[in-house]
Design an enzyme around this catalytic site. Structure first.
Site, PDB file in Angstrom:
ATOM      1  N   ALA A   1       2.581   1.738 -55.811  1.00  0.00           N
ATOM      2  CA  ALA A   1       3.181   2.330 -54.611  1.00  0.00           C
ATOM      3  C   ALA A   1       2.119   2.581 -53.544  1.00  0.00           C
ATOM      4  CB  ALA A   1       3.911   3.625 -54.961  1.00  0.00           C
TER       5      ALA A   1
ATOM      6  N   GLN B   1       0.315   3.371 -63.353  1.00  0.00           N
ATOM      7  CA  GLN B   1       0.446   2.043 -62.739  1.00  0.00           C
ATOM      8  C   GLN B   1       1.448   2.037 -61.587  1.00  0.00           C
ATOM      9  OE1 GLN B   1      -1.179  -0.952 -62.966  1.00  0.00           O
ATOM     10  NE2 GLN B   1      -2.649   0.233 -64.136  1.00  0.00           N
ATOM     11  N   CYS B   2       2.498   2.829 -61.708  1.00  0.00           N
ATOM     12  CA  CYS B   2       3.517   2.879 -60.644  1.00  0.00           C
ATOM     13  C   CYS B   2       2.946   3.540 -59.388  1.00  0.00           C
ATOM     14  CB  CYS B   2       4.758   3.618 -61.122  1.00  0.00           C
ATOM     15  SG  CYS B   2       5.567   2.767 -62.506  1.00  0.00           S
ATOM     16  N   THR B   3       2.101   4.545 -59.591  1.00  0.00           N
ATOM     17  CA  THR B   3       1.469   5.217 -58.453  1.00  0.00           C
ATOM     18  C   THR B   3       0.472   4.279 -57.776  1.00  0.00           C
ATOM     19  OG1 THR B   3       1.787   7.375 -59.471  1.00  0.00           O
ATOM     20  CG2 THR B   3       0.102   7.223 -57.755  1.00  0.00           C
TER      21      THR B   3
ATOM     22  N   LYS C   1       8.656   3.967 -63.282  1.00  0.00           N
ATOM     23  CA  LYS C   1       8.870   5.406 -63.112  1.00  0.00           C
ATOM     24  C   LYS C   1       7.931   6.002 -62.075  1.00  0.00           C
ATOM     25  CE  LYS C   1      10.229   9.277 -65.880  1.00  0.00           C
ATOM     26  NZ  LYS C   1      11.112   9.699 -64.822  1.00  0.00           N
TER      27      LYS C   1
END
Length: 150
Positions: A51, A46-48, A41
């Site tokens: 990315a 963690q996704c940030t 998401k």
């Protein structure tokens, strides 16, 4: 669907990118090497980290001849905000119906509640050279850099 593995060819798929344009996999895969990563998401910790890790190493990946594409269930509007907020230079694709995730056989985590985080290194012939699965976002970036430099 069985999960895609090393040695498999990337299947054809279409999705909307962050600008709402139709992305067709055959226009990229089989023409150049690409890291394609599935993440749960936009704007989650963690996704940030993941990315931003790909962003910070993006020119290095390009210099090694490899592009980067991220895919999550978020819609086009969410991807636009995520890209703007963190100045992401690579393509994000909206897989709002989970069809691409299912096509790749990306597993869910935490009792099926959270979409899995899996990264694929695909060569210029469209063949998967490396599959990496970890809940830790930055590990995907370092693993891909290590693999490509070998």
């Amino acid at each position: 669907m069985m999960p895609l593995k090393e040695g498999d060819k990337i299947p054809h798929f279409t999705a909307k990118d962050a600008s709402g344009q139709l992305f067709e996999s055959h226009t990229v895969f089989g023409k150049k090497a690409v890291i394609i990563y599935f993440y749960p998401k936009d704007n989650t910790p963690q996704c940030t980290v993941q990315a931003c890790g790909f962003r910070d190493n993006y020119s290095g990946f390009l210099n090694l001849g490899v592009d980067v594409i991220g895919i999550s269930v978020d819609d086009v509007a969410s991807h636009q905000k995520f890209i703007q907020k963190f100045n992401l230079p690579f393509t994000l694709l909206a897989d709002t119906d989970n069809s691409i995730r299912k096509l790749f056989g990306v597993p869910s985590k935490i009792f099926g509640l959270l979409p899995g985080r899996v990264t694929y290194l695909v060569d210029s012939d469209g063949i998967i050279q490396k599959v990496f699965d970890s809940v830790l976002g930055m590990k995907h970036v370092t693993k891909m850099l290590e693999t490509i430099k070998k």
